[in-house]
Design a protein around this motif. Structure first.
Motif, short mmCIF file in Angstrom:
data_model
loop_
_atom_site.label_atom_id
_atom_site.label_comp_id
_atom_site.label_asym_id
_atom_site.label_seq_id
_atom_site.Cartn_x
_atom_site.Cartn_y
_atom_site.Cartn_z
N GLU A 134 0.81 -1.22 0.00
CA GLU A 134 0.00 0.00 0.00
C GLU A 134 0.84 1.27 0.00
OE1 GLU A 134 -3.53 1.81 -0.63
OE2 GLU A 134 -3.24 -0.35 -0.57
N SER A 135 1.96 1.28 0.71
CA SER A 135 2.78 2.50 0.74
C SER A 135 3.39 2.78 -0.64
CB SER A 135 3.85 2.43 1.81
OG SER A 135 4.76 1.38 1.55
N GLN A 138 0.45 3.97 -2.97
CA GLN A 138 0.07 5.37 -2.73
C GLN A 138 1.15 6.34 -3.19
OE1 GLN A 138 -2.96 6.40 -1.99
NE2 GLN A 138 -3.61 4.26 -1.87
N LYS A 141 0.91 6.50 -6.96
CA LYS A 141 -0.32 7.24 -7.32
C LYS A 141 -0.06 8.74 -7.21
CE LYS A 141 -5.02 7.96 -5.68
NZ LYS A 141 -6.00 7.67 -4.63
N LYS A 142 0.53 9.16 -6.10
CA LYS A 142 0.84 10.59 -5.88
C LYS A 142 1.87 11.09 -6.90
CE LYS A 142 2.55 13.72 -2.32
NZ LYS A 142 3.09 13.81 -0.95
N ARG A 173 -9.00 5.02 -9.31
CA ARG A 173 -8.16 5.29 -8.13
C ARG A 173 -8.01 6.78 -7.84
NH1 ARG A 173 -7.33 0.45 -5.34
NH2 ARG A 173 -7.05 -1.19 -6.88
#
Length: 188
Positions: A134-135, A138, A141-142, A173
């Motif tokens: 998940e880290s 994310q 994604k950012k 997302r």
């Protein structure tokens, strides 16, 4: 005398001009030719639904993955795709971990490469939640949102920009206002 002049000109080109051309993106010292990577990109987007095509692409990218982080990322993406064709849960898990290791090495070598970050994001997008990091997900994604917001995609080919923008828009997302940033690149 003529040979000495040619040697001097070659030396000047390789010492002065080549690094400058690489720095501005006119050439890439990591890719043998522009058409090679373009063919890999197109093959990747058409291989995601075919085990045979994915295996063929994997063999192709493995030839250069040891020296080029972008090819290593494509190798990781192919390894992850092949996991969906395996029967054993243990084999699938091992295959995904192999892909994660390849992505980790690629990103360590080129942390600001949007193509590598996109490949890892797209693979993690398709993983079950319990397998996803998940880290990393994310962070990618950012990173991708910021890259498109700041128009820092000039080194990517128009084909790849459009493919990435389309995937990110359709991924579900991103918030509607964020998707508009990607939608602007889908028709360019």
């Amino acid at each position: 005398m003529v040979i000495r002049t040619v040697q001097t000109l070659c030396f000047v080109f390789f010492i002065v001009c080549l690094p400058t051309l690489a720095k501005i993106g006119a050439i890439s010292p990591m890719h043998s030719t522009h058409t090679d990577i373009e063919q890999i990109r197109k093959a990747y987007f058409s291989a995601t639904d075919s085990e045979r095509k994915t295996e063929s692409l994997l063999k192709e990218v493995q030839k250069k993955s040891a020296t080029d982080p972008v090819y290593r990322a494509y190798e990781g993406a192919c390894e992850a795709i092949l996991a969906k064709y395996m029967w054993s849960p243990y084999s699938k898990f091992a295959q995904v971990n192999k892909a994660k290791d390849l992505f980790k090495k690629a990103i360590e070598a080129a942390p600001d490469n949007a193509e590598i970050r996109f490949l890892r994001f797209s693979v993690q997008h398709n993983l079950p939640d319990f397998l996803r990091n998940e880290s990393d997900f994310q962070a990618d994604k950012k990173f991708l949102l910021q890259t498109f917001e700041q128009n820092q995609i000039e080194l990517l080919s128009p084909y790849l920009i459009q493919q990435i923008a389309t995937f990110l828009t359709q991924s579900g997302r991103y918030k509607p206002e964020e998707r508009k940033i990607f939608e602007a690149y889908q028709t360019k």
